[in-house]
Scaffold this motif. Sequence first.
Motif: not given
Length: 470
Positions: A135-160
Motif C-alpha cells: 500500500n506504499n506503491l501508489h505514492r512511493q514511486i522509488i520502490h518496486k513490487e519486487a522490493y515489497v517486504g524489504l528495507s525501504k532504504v535499500k530499495s531507494a538506494a538501489d534505485t538511486c
Amino acid sequence: MGGAGERRETLVVELERLRAEREELDSRIRTLESQLEASSAAGGDAAGAGAAAAACPRRPGNGFTPYDGLSADMIHRYSRHLLLPDFGVEGQRKLSRSSILVIGAGGLGSPVALYLAACGVGCLGIVDGDDVELNNLHRQIIHKEAYVGLSKVKSAADTCREINSSIMVVEYHHTLKPCNALDIVRKYDIVVDATDNLPTRYMISDCCVLLNKPLISGAALGFEGQLTVYHHNGSPCYRCLFPNPPPVAACQRCSDSGVLGVVPGVIGCLQALEAIKVVTDVGEPLSGRMLLFDALSARIRIVKIRASSAVCTICGENSVFTQEDFQKFDYENFTQSPMSDKSVPSLDLLPESARVTCKDYKKLVNNGEPHLLLDVRPAHHFQIASVSQSMNIPLSALEEKLHMLETSLKETMDASSSNKPPSVYVVCRRGNDSQRAVQILHEKGFLSAKDIIGGLQSWAQEVDPDFPIY
C-alpha cells in the motif's frame, strides 16, 4: 507438457537463486567501496575536503579535473543544467560537492531522492527504518513490487544508484531518534524532512538548529500539501511557529486520512528544488515563506511566515537547549503521539464487561445469537470493506441517528424466536472509535452495547485472514 512445466519451474528457481546471490554480492561490494573510500578520504588532506566530504566520500566518476573543470562525462550528463545561465558550471560544481540527507523514503522522500540523485548531488544520505509495503506503491514511486517486504532504504538506494552510479549513496537502515540524530545529521550540508509525524518534525527541526543546518520541510495529506525552508537566512525553526504541539485529535497521518498519490510527489519535487536552490545559492528559497498546494483546485499560494522568534526555546537568543538536552528529550511524550504509525495508541475507555474479543464475537455469530452489529466508521470507509450483516452509522452522526438503531433492534427482535432482547456489538477500524460509541450508547440507555476489541484490524488478523486491511 509436464516435463516442460517442471523445466520452467526449475529455471525460475535457479534464476531467483542467482539474483539473490548477485544482490548479496552487490551489497558487499558497495560496503567495501564505501569503507575503502572513507579510509582514503580520512588519510588525505582533510583541510580542503571538509567534514561532509570525509563522511560522504564521492566516487571518482563524479569528480572534477585538477583545474576545477568538469569531466567530459559530467558535461555530457548534466549538459542541460550547464546551459542555464543562472546555474551553469558553478551551480553544478556546488551541487556535486554537496551532501544532502533525506529523512524518510516514503511518498515525499521518493521524488526528493530520485531527483537529487539524477541531478548529481555529491553525497546522498537516506534514513528510514521501515520496509516496503504494497500500500506504499501508489505514492512511493522509488520502490518496486519486487522490493515489497524489504528495507525501504535499500530499495531507494538501489534505485538511486541505477539512475546515477557516479554519486555516493549512504544508507541508514533505522529510524532517526534523539540518540543517533546528531551523529548522522552533522555529516551533511542540508537536511530534507520527508517524514509524516509530529514528534519527528520537532526532533529534526531541533537537531538542525543545534547543528546549524538548513531544513527543507514538506508535508502532504489528502489533496493538500505545504512546503517551507526552516532555519535559513533568518527564517524560523519549526518551534518558532509551533512552540506547543497541537491536540492529538488534530494530528492526522496518511494511514488514517489517506492521500492522493501524486500530491506528495508534487511536494517532494518542490523539496528537491528547494534543496538544490539552497546548496547552489541559485534563486530565492522559501525561507520565511510557506507554499500551500491544493490539488483539487490546482492552486498554489505563497504566504509569509514570521521570522525567527527571539524567545524560541530552541533557536532564540537566550536558548539554553543543548545537545545533551536533545538526546534526552522525549518527543513522543511532548507531542502525545508516536513516531511510527505502526504503534497507534490504543484507548482503554471501557470495563472488561463492556468488551468482547473478535473470536468471542465470531462464536456468538456461529451460535446464531440474535444481535445487531453496528459499524461506526465513516461511510466511505464502510464502502471499502465491511462485515456482512453490519449496519453503518458513523460515530460523528451516532447521537442524531439513534432512532435508526432503535428501529433495527426492533426488527431484529421481531425476526428472532428468542424472548431475549438482542445485544448491540460495535466495531470500527482499530477499536478506538467503537469504544467512544459504546460510551455514548450506554449514556443513551443502550446498556447491552459492547465493543469489539481491536476492530476490523483484529478481525482480519484473528478471524478472517481474507478480510482486506487498509
